[in-house]
Design an enzyme around this catalytic site. Structure first.
Site, PDB file in Angstrom:
ATOM      1  N   TYR A 121       0.788  -1.208  -0.038  1.00 15.29           N
ATOM      2  CA  TYR A 121       0.136   0.071   0.068  1.00 15.29           C
ATOM      3  C   TYR A 121       0.971   1.334  -0.027  1.00 15.29           C
ATOM      4  O   TYR A 121       0.249   2.466  -0.098  1.00 15.29           O
ATOM      5  CB  TYR A 121      -1.000   0.095   1.306  1.00 15.29           C
ATOM      6  CG  TYR A 121      -2.133  -0.838   0.781  1.00 15.29           C
ATOM      7  CD1 TYR A 121      -3.433  -0.328   0.693  1.00 15.29           C
ATOM      8  CD2 TYR A 121      -1.737  -2.243   0.987  1.00 15.29           C
ATOM      9  CE1 TYR A 121      -4.618  -1.284   0.316  1.00 15.29           C
ATOM     10  CE2 TYR A 121      -2.913  -3.264   0.920  1.00 15.29           C
ATOM     11  CZ  TYR A 121      -4.459  -2.640   0.384  1.00 15.29           C
ATOM     12  OH  TYR A 121      -5.224  -3.578   0.146  1.00 15.29           O
ATOM     13  N   LYS A 168       3.906 -14.721   5.293  1.00 13.18           N
ATOM     14  CA  LYS A 168       4.327 -15.298   4.268  1.00 13.18           C
ATOM     15  C   LYS A 168       5.896 -15.693   4.088  1.00 13.18           C
ATOM     16  O   LYS A 168       6.296 -15.086   3.022  1.00 13.18           O
ATOM     17  CB  LYS A 168       3.519 -14.998   2.954  1.00 13.18           C
ATOM     18  CG  LYS A 168       3.868 -15.963   1.795  1.00 13.18           C
ATOM     19  CD  LYS A 168       2.924 -17.422   2.061  1.00 13.18           C
ATOM     20  CE  LYS A 168       3.319 -18.104   0.485  1.00 13.18           C
ATOM     21  NZ  LYS A 168       2.722 -19.437   0.680  1.00 13.18           N
ATOM     22  N   ASP A 200      -1.529 -18.279   3.374  1.00 12.47           N
ATOM     23  CA  ASP A 200      -2.497 -18.994   2.560  1.00 12.47           C
ATOM     24  C   ASP A 200      -3.209 -20.057   3.120  1.00 12.47           C
ATOM     25  O   ASP A 200      -4.358 -20.328   3.099  1.00 12.47           O
ATOM     26  CB  ASP A 200      -1.513 -19.519   1.378  1.00 12.47           C
ATOM     27  CG  ASP A 200      -0.281 -20.024   1.632  1.00 12.47           C
ATOM     28  OD1 ASP A 200       0.064 -20.024   2.670  1.00 12.47           O
ATOM     29  OD2 ASP A 200       0.251 -20.759   0.829  1.00 12.47           O
ATOM     30  N   ASP A 224      -6.380  -7.290   4.661  1.00 12.55           N
ATOM     31  CA  ASP A 224      -7.615  -6.891   3.793  1.00 12.55           C
ATOM     32  C   ASP A 224      -8.274  -7.918   3.094  1.00 12.55           C
ATOM     33  O   ASP A 224      -9.329  -7.973   3.353  1.00 12.55           O
ATOM     34  CB  ASP A 224      -6.993  -6.011   2.497  1.00 12.55           C
ATOM     35  CG  ASP A 224      -7.893  -5.152   1.806  1.00 12.55           C
ATOM     36  OD1 ASP A 224      -9.010  -4.894   2.510  1.00 12.55           O
ATOM     37  OD2 ASP A 224      -7.660  -5.018   0.842  1.00 12.55           O
ATOM     38  N   ASP A 228     -11.985  -9.725   4.454  1.00  9.68           N
ATOM     39  CA  ASP A 228     -13.036 -10.015   3.246  1.00  9.68           C
ATOM     40  C   ASP A 228     -13.597 -11.248   3.263  1.00  9.68           C
ATOM     41  O   ASP A 228     -14.529 -11.628   3.332  1.00  9.68           O
ATOM     42  CB  ASP A 228     -12.659  -9.203   2.077  1.00  9.68           C
ATOM     43  CG  ASP A 228     -12.921  -7.813   1.834  1.00  9.68           C
ATOM     44  OD1 ASP A 228     -12.840  -7.367   2.606  1.00  9.68           O
ATOM     45  OD2 ASP A 228     -13.085  -7.751   0.420  1.00  9.68           O
TER      46      ASP A 228
HETATM   47  P1  ATP Z   1     -13.892  -1.585  -2.510  1.00  8.23           P
HETATM   48  O1  ATP Z   1     -12.798  -2.090  -3.716  1.00  8.23           O
HETATM   49  O2  ATP Z   1     -14.156  -0.057  -2.555  1.00  8.23           O
HETATM   50  O3  ATP Z   1     -13.646  -2.577  -1.277  1.00  8.23           O
HETATM   51  P2  ATP Z   1     -15.704  -3.691  -3.567  1.00  8.23           P
HETATM   52  O4  ATP Z   1     -15.395  -3.813  -5.057  1.00  8.23           O
HETATM   53  O5  ATP Z   1     -15.107  -4.731  -2.676  1.00  8.23           O
HETATM   54  O6  ATP Z   1     -15.173  -2.200  -3.076  1.00  8.23           O
HETATM   55  P3  ATP Z   1     -18.208  -3.315  -2.493  1.00  8.23           P
HETATM   56  O7  ATP Z   1     -18.546  -1.934  -2.685  1.00  8.23           O
HETATM   57  O8  ATP Z   1     -17.558  -3.461  -1.237  1.00  8.23           O
HETATM   58  O9  ATP Z   1     -17.054  -3.632  -3.577  1.00  8.23           O
HETATM   59  O10 ATP Z   1     -19.441  -4.275  -2.762  1.00  8.23           O
HETATM   60  C1  ATP Z   1     -19.124  -5.665  -2.988  1.00  8.23           C
HETATM   61  C2  ATP Z   1     -20.628  -6.332  -3.258  1.00  8.23           C
HETATM   62  O11 ATP Z   1     -20.751  -6.436  -1.752  1.00  8.23           O
HETATM   63  C3  ATP Z   1     -21.448  -5.859  -3.958  1.00  8.23           C
HETATM   64  O12 ATP Z   1     -22.193  -6.664  -4.586  1.00  8.23           O
HETATM   65  C4  ATP Z   1     -22.029  -4.935  -2.990  1.00  8.23           C
HETATM   66  O13 ATP Z   1     -23.551  -4.614  -3.522  1.00  8.23           O
HETATM   67  C5  ATP Z   1     -22.292  -5.678  -1.850  1.00  8.23           C
HETATM   68  N1  ATP Z   1     -22.272  -4.958  -0.635  1.00  8.23           N
HETATM   69  C6  ATP Z   1     -21.348  -4.245  -0.064  1.00  8.23           C
HETATM   70  N2  ATP Z   1     -21.658  -3.352   0.991  1.00  8.23           N
HETATM   71  C7  ATP Z   1     -23.279  -3.488   0.898  1.00  8.23           C
HETATM   72  C8  ATP Z   1     -23.933  -3.202   1.850  1.00  8.23           C
HETATM   73  N3  ATP Z   1     -23.876  -2.218   2.936  1.00  8.23           N
HETATM   74  N4  ATP Z   1     -25.444  -3.670   1.968  1.00  8.23           N
HETATM   75  C9  ATP Z   1     -25.544  -4.736   0.889  1.00  8.23           C
HETATM   76  N5  ATP Z   1     -24.848  -5.012   0.002  1.00  8.23           N
HETATM   77  C10 ATP Z   1     -23.409  -4.764  -0.140  1.00  8.23           C
END
Ligand code: ATP
Length: 327
Positions: A121, A168, A200, A224, A228
């Site tokens: 980052y 890692k 991993d 990160d 997720d």
């Molecule tokens: P970033 O790169 O900014 O982290 P991302 O590409 O991971 O973004 P997000 O915007 O976090 O994408 O969304 C990923 C998926 O999760 C999408 O399908 C979105 O609709 C769903 N999602 C994210 N936050 C919510 C929320 N608060 N309520 C419902 N669905 C959500």
């Protein structure tokens, strides 16, 4: 005492969930807040050429804490500098499963303590030729020590027995070698119990046996990705809050992004943002109030209404009203 809170909704669903969190904080009568709103993200970039105007930086720097929603295409130009503005070295990302939800793994109670300032980052990338590019990964002893100390302290203060250091170091021998060695030294100095895990293999074990883990101390990118992954285990991104904590200041934001696929429809799940506001309350010393907000969210997750990401058909407004009702 009045606490000044910078509020930066940003883009997409950030505009929808941030006001929900502000309403929840306003409903906490035992704490006085003064909310000051700042602009950031794609819209202000299109208007002014700057994704993070100086006025917004100043707002976050001067406030007691910041609530940030999400940024779209400009995310890297907004959240990375904002994390620097509040001098946050630690990104705290809890992933907890709620009994009422049909989570992939119902026994999940994890907290990722992610190093927030370096690794890839740092953004040190080069185009060597048209077909060869590089990225420099920065790991320092100082930042590794700061995050490990924060992680071990967090585990002790919050009652987590399991601490895992993710790395890692078998491949990134210098960088993750230093991260691992430094974090282990902190564990030893404190006489703490801890494990180390290759990131991993850890990803696999977290999916299969999250109940074996508690606090996971991670380098930046690993934190990160693993957090997720944990979001998927507990019911999706709409549920995960986070805190970016520095020595003097802090910024609170949902783990999710601007979700352009559902933005503008009024159906975003506000829980992650409201739970981020609960972490803000904890940070300011209002643990009891933070617990009240978490309990209200939990009750609503149990009894409904629920937004579509959790299988319901309620709106952001409906869920916010239900949480306010519980409070
Ligand atoms: P970033 O790169 O900014 O982290 P991302 O590409 O991971 O973004 P997000 O915007 O976090 O994408 O969304 C990923 C998926 O999760 C999408 O399908 C979105 O609709 C769903 N999602 C994210 N936050 C919510 C929320 N608060 N309520 C419902 N669905 C959500």
């Amino acid at each position: 005492m009045t606490h000044e809170i910078a509020v930066i909704p940003g883009d997409g669903i950030g505009q929808e969930v941030t006001p929900a969190a502000v309403e929840v904080l306003e409903a906490i009568e035992s704490v006085d807040f003064d909310f000051v709103e700042g602009e950031a993200g794609d819209a202000v970039q299109a208007e002014t050429g700057e994704a993070l105007p100086q006025a917004t930086r100043d707002l976050a720097a001067d406030a007691d804490a910041t609530l940030f929603g999400a940024a779209g295409e400009t995310a890297a130009d907004v959240i990375l500098p904002l994390r620097q503005v509040v001098d946050s070295f630690a990104n705290v990302r809890p992933a907890v499963s709620y009994p009422a939800l049909d989570a992939v793994q119902p026994d999940t109670d994890l907290v990722f303590i992610r190093e927030n300032t370096e690794g890839v980052y740092k953004g040190i990338e080069s185009e060597i030729t048209d077909s060869v590019t590089t990225c420099t990964r920065v790991i320092t002893e100082e930042a590794s020590r700061d995050i490990a100390e924060f992680g071990f302290t967090y585990a002790r203060q919050n009652g987590y027995d399991d601490v895992t250091i993710a790395h890692k170091a078998n491949v990134m021998r210098q960088t993750d070698g230093l991260f691992l060695e430094t974090a282990e030294a902190v564990g030893e100095e404190r006489g703490a119990d801890y494990d180390t895990a290759l990131m991993d293999a850890l990803a696999m074990h977290l999916v299969m046996h999250p109940e074996d883990y508690g606090v996971v101390i991670c380098p930046n990118l690993a934190g990160d990705m693993l957090s997720d992954l944990a979001a998927g285990l507990v019911g999706g991104l709409g549920l995960l809050p986070s805190a970016n904590v520095g020595p003097e200041n802090a910024l609170f934001e949902p783990v999710h992004g601007s979700a352009p696929d559902i933005a503008g429809q009024g159906v975003a799940n506000p829980s992650a943002m409201i739970l981020s506001a609960a972490m803000l309350l904890d940070h300011l010393g209002y643990d009891e109030e933070g617990d009240r907000v978490r309990a209200a969210v939990e009750t609503v997750l149990e009894s409904g209404p629920r937004t579509p990401d959790l299988g319901g058909d309620a709106s952001t407004r409906d869920v916010t009203d239900a949480v306010l009702g519980e409070l």
